[in-house]
Design an enzyme around this catalytic site. Structure first.
Site, PDB file in Angstrom:
ATOM      1  N   LEU A 126      -2.997  -6.778 -21.468  1.00 51.50           N
ATOM      2  CA  LEU A 126      -1.989  -6.345 -20.249  1.00 51.50           C
ATOM      3  C   LEU A 126      -0.565  -5.836 -19.932  1.00 51.50           C
ATOM      4  O   LEU A 126       0.437  -5.943 -20.645  1.00 51.50           O
ATOM      5  CB  LEU A 126      -0.992  -7.947 -19.551  1.00 51.50           C
ATOM      6  CG  LEU A 126      -0.310  -8.396 -18.062  1.00 51.50           C
ATOM      7  CD1 LEU A 126      -1.303  -7.727 -17.574  1.00 51.50           C
ATOM      8  CD2 LEU A 126       0.358  -9.290 -17.897  1.00 51.50           C
ATOM      9  N   ASP A 127      -0.950  -4.832 -19.278  1.00 51.57           N
ATOM     10  CA  ASP A 127       0.322  -3.689 -18.585  1.00 51.57           C
ATOM     11  C   ASP A 127       0.900  -3.116 -20.684  1.00 51.57           C
ATOM     12  O   ASP A 127       2.156  -2.437 -20.451  1.00 51.57           O
ATOM     13  CB  ASP A 127       1.613  -4.389 -18.793  1.00 51.57           C
ATOM     14  CG  ASP A 127       1.413  -4.784 -16.811  1.00 51.57           C
ATOM     15  OD1 ASP A 127       0.989  -4.560 -16.580  1.00 51.57           O
ATOM     16  OD2 ASP A 127       2.017  -6.053 -17.168  1.00 51.57           O
ATOM     17  N   ARG A 142      -3.763  -8.814 -10.013  1.00 50.05           N
ATOM     18  CA  ARG A 142      -4.653  -9.538 -10.380  1.00 50.05           C
ATOM     19  C   ARG A 142      -5.042  -9.381 -11.934  1.00 50.05           C
ATOM     20  O   ARG A 142      -5.139  -8.366 -11.897  1.00 50.05           O
ATOM     21  CB  ARG A 142      -6.056 -10.188 -10.243  1.00 50.05           C
ATOM     22  CG  ARG A 142      -6.285 -10.645  -8.462  1.00 50.05           C
ATOM     23  CD  ARG A 142      -6.324 -12.043  -8.651  1.00 50.05           C
ATOM     24  NE  ARG A 142      -6.660 -12.471  -9.230  1.00 50.05           N
ATOM     25  CZ  ARG A 142      -6.239 -13.858  -9.513  1.00 50.05           C
ATOM     26  NH1 ARG A 142      -5.819 -14.523  -9.042  1.00 50.05           N
ATOM     27  NH2 ARG A 142      -7.077 -15.025 -10.050  1.00 50.05           N
ATOM     28  N   HIS A 166       3.155   0.855 -13.481  1.00 54.57           N
ATOM     29  CA  HIS A 166       3.593  -0.676 -13.605  1.00 54.57           C
ATOM     30  C   HIS A 166       5.103  -0.316 -13.250  1.00 54.57           C
ATOM     31  O   HIS A 166       5.802   0.165 -14.030  1.00 54.57           O
ATOM     32  CB  HIS A 166       3.472  -1.722 -14.756  1.00 54.57           C
ATOM     33  CG  HIS A 166       4.176  -2.718 -15.266  1.00 54.57           C
ATOM     34  ND1 HIS A 166       3.528  -3.909 -14.673  1.00 54.57           N
ATOM     35  CD2 HIS A 166       5.279  -2.827 -15.851  1.00 54.57           C
ATOM     36  CE1 HIS A 166       5.313  -4.992 -15.262  1.00 54.57           C
ATOM     37  NE2 HIS A 166       5.619  -4.185 -15.624  1.00 54.57           N
ATOM     38  N   ASN A 220      -3.488   2.560 -14.146  1.00 52.04           N
ATOM     39  CA  ASN A 220      -2.585   0.718 -13.147  1.00 52.04           C
ATOM     40  C   ASN A 220      -0.589   1.892 -13.527  1.00 52.04           C
ATOM     41  O   ASN A 220      -0.360   2.916 -14.577  1.00 52.04           O
ATOM     42  CB  ASN A 220      -2.207   0.369 -14.011  1.00 52.04           C
ATOM     43  CG  ASN A 220      -1.319  -1.310 -13.442  1.00 52.04           C
ATOM     44  OD1 ASN A 220      -1.664  -1.187 -12.351  1.00 52.04           O
ATOM     45  ND2 ASN A 220      -0.643  -1.787 -14.206  1.00 52.04           N
ATOM     46  N   THR A 254      -6.481  -2.012 -20.727  1.00 53.03           N
ATOM     47  CA  THR A 254      -7.145  -1.435 -21.845  1.00 53.03           C
ATOM     48  C   THR A 254      -6.763  -3.813 -21.228  1.00 53.03           C
ATOM     49  O   THR A 254      -6.549  -4.753 -20.666  1.00 53.03           O
ATOM     50  CB  THR A 254      -6.423  -2.048 -22.824  1.00 53.03           C
ATOM     51  OG1 THR A 254      -5.291  -2.265 -22.943  1.00 53.03           O
ATOM     52  CG2 THR A 254      -6.063   0.018 -23.283  1.00 53.03           C
ATOM     53  N   GLY A 302       0.708  -1.225  -0.192  1.00 56.45           N
ATOM     54  CA  GLY A 302      -0.162  -0.226  -0.023  1.00 56.45           C
ATOM     55  C   GLY A 302       0.795   1.094   0.031  1.00 56.45           C
ATOM     56  O   GLY A 302       0.420   2.184   0.304  1.00 56.45           O
ATOM     57  N   SER A 303       1.909   1.242  -0.407  1.00 56.06           N
ATOM     58  CA  SER A 303       2.971   2.652  -0.540  1.00 56.06           C
ATOM     59  C   SER A 303       2.106   3.202  -1.435  1.00 56.06           C
ATOM     60  O   SER A 303       2.498   4.448  -1.418  1.00 56.06           O
ATOM     61  CB  SER A 303       4.344   2.504  -0.655  1.00 56.06           C
ATOM     62  OG  SER A 303       4.990   1.531  -2.025  1.00 56.06           O
ATOM     63  N   ASN A 304       1.870   2.821  -2.957  1.00 59.98           N
ATOM     64  CA  ASN A 304       0.649   4.124  -3.822  1.00 59.98           C
ATOM     65  C   ASN A 304       0.020   4.580  -3.457  1.00 59.98           C
ATOM     66  O   ASN A 304      -0.698   5.497  -3.488  1.00 59.98           O
ATOM     67  CB  ASN A 304       1.212   3.077  -5.131  1.00 59.98           C
ATOM     68  CG  ASN A 304       2.500   3.470  -5.977  1.00 59.98           C
ATOM     69  OD1 ASN A 304       2.830   3.707  -6.447  1.00 59.98           O
ATOM     70  ND2 ASN A 304       3.431   1.889  -6.020  1.00 59.98           N
TER      71      ASN A 304
HETATM   72  C1  GRF Z   1       4.535  -1.626  -6.782  1.00 57.37           C
HETATM   73  O1  GRF Z   1       5.680  -1.415  -7.314  1.00 57.37           O
HETATM   74  C2  GRF Z   1       3.735  -1.283  -8.155  1.00 57.37           C
HETATM   75  O2  GRF Z   1       4.397  -0.467  -9.435  1.00 57.37           O
HETATM   76  C3  GRF Z   1       3.704  -2.712  -8.307  1.00 57.37           C
HETATM   77  O3  GRF Z   1       3.577  -3.389  -7.493  1.00 57.37           O
HETATM   78  C4  GRF Z   1       4.067  -3.084  -5.805  1.00 57.37           C
HETATM   79  C5  GRF Z   1       3.145  -2.005  -5.272  1.00 57.37           C
HETATM   80  O4  GRF Z   1       3.375  -1.706  -3.921  1.00 57.37           O
HETATM   81  N1  GRF Z   1       2.290  -3.276  -9.171  1.00 57.37           N
HETATM   82  P1  GRF Z   1       2.493  -1.034  -3.283  1.00 57.37           P
HETATM   83  O5  GRF Z   1       1.771  -1.985  -2.913  1.00 57.37           O
HETATM   84  O6  GRF Z   1       1.967   0.730  -3.803  1.00 57.37           O
HETATM   85  O7  GRF Z   1       3.739  -0.061  -1.808  1.00 57.37           O
END
Ligand code: GRF
Length: 228
Positions: A154-155, A101, A119, A117, A151, A21-23
């Protein structure tokens, strides 16, 4: 009417998570500070009951349900349940933040232009999993992160913003992941600020900001623009 009293509804953002959950934290902070303008995180939804991100959301008073993928026989029934849960919160936009997922084409289509998303690679290099190990294995000298529209592929959706970091000779997966993560926390709030403000357009599979190619805005972060 006095302009001070004009009521503007806030935009509603749902965040999908699977882990740390850091993002999510970077997004919540950016909503609170106004960097992502006039936006509430209205729900944080996980497919994993133990995801630490759920606790972060709960501590912030944000509804944080789990749709556990293990309770569903197949991908399409999971996606249907997830979609119903998301739509209960009537979000304007959906951000996948470490959501692990793969989603069905019908699901991606339902949220076309509204779901993004992050990535951890400079797409189209290294889609899928283990991106930092892939980057080290290939010996690339620049690596990074990408925010893109989701979309069916994937990615592979239209790219909104990218952040690059150097790959150093002494790097291992952990040190490289940490350097990329710092840039993720910068570019995701930026991309969401543009998205919720209606400043992004997709034209022929490419994203423009403010509807024109020469908007003067640089959708990239380079080494040297941050403390590395
Ligand atoms: C991040 O590196 C994101 O790009 C990837 O999974 C990681 C999730 O990290 N898809 P967090 O849960 O946001 O800390």
């Amino acid at each position: 009417m006095d302009p001070e009293y004009v009521f503007l509804p806030k935009s509603r953002l749902a965040v999908l998570v699977s882990g740390r959950g850091s993002n999510l934290q970077a997004i919540m902070s950016a909503c609170a500070s106004g960097q992502i303008p006039a936006t509430d995180v209205v729900a944080v939804i996980s497919n994993r009951p133990q995801a630490p991100a759920l606790a972060l959301a709960a501590a912030a008073g944000i509804p944080s349900p789990c749709v556990d993928h293990r309770r569903f026989a197949d991908r399409s029934s999971f996606d249907a349940a997830l979609r119903a849960q998301i739509d209960d919160f009537a979000p304007d936009h959906i951000a996948l933040a470490g959501f692990m997922r793969q989603l069905t084409p019908a699901f991606a289509q339902h949220y076309a232009g509204r779901m993004v998303n992050i990535h951890p690679s400079l797409l189209p290099a290294f889609p899928g999993l283990h991106t930092h190990a892939q980057a080290l294995g290939e010996g690339v000298k620049l690596h990074g992160a990408t925010v893109h529209f989701v979309t069916a592929d994937l990615d592979a959706g239209p790219i909104i913003v990218q952040g690059a970091v150097p790959v150093l000779a002494q790097d291992d997966v952990a040190s490289l992941a940490a350097r990329v993560l710092a840039v993720e926390h910068r570019i995701y709030p930026q991309a969401l600020a543009w998205l919720v403000s209606g400043r992004l357009r997709i034209e022929q599979g490419k994203v423009t900001i403010d509807g024109e190619k020469a908007s003067g805005i640089s959708p990239c972060v380079w080494p040297g623009t941050e403390d590395l």
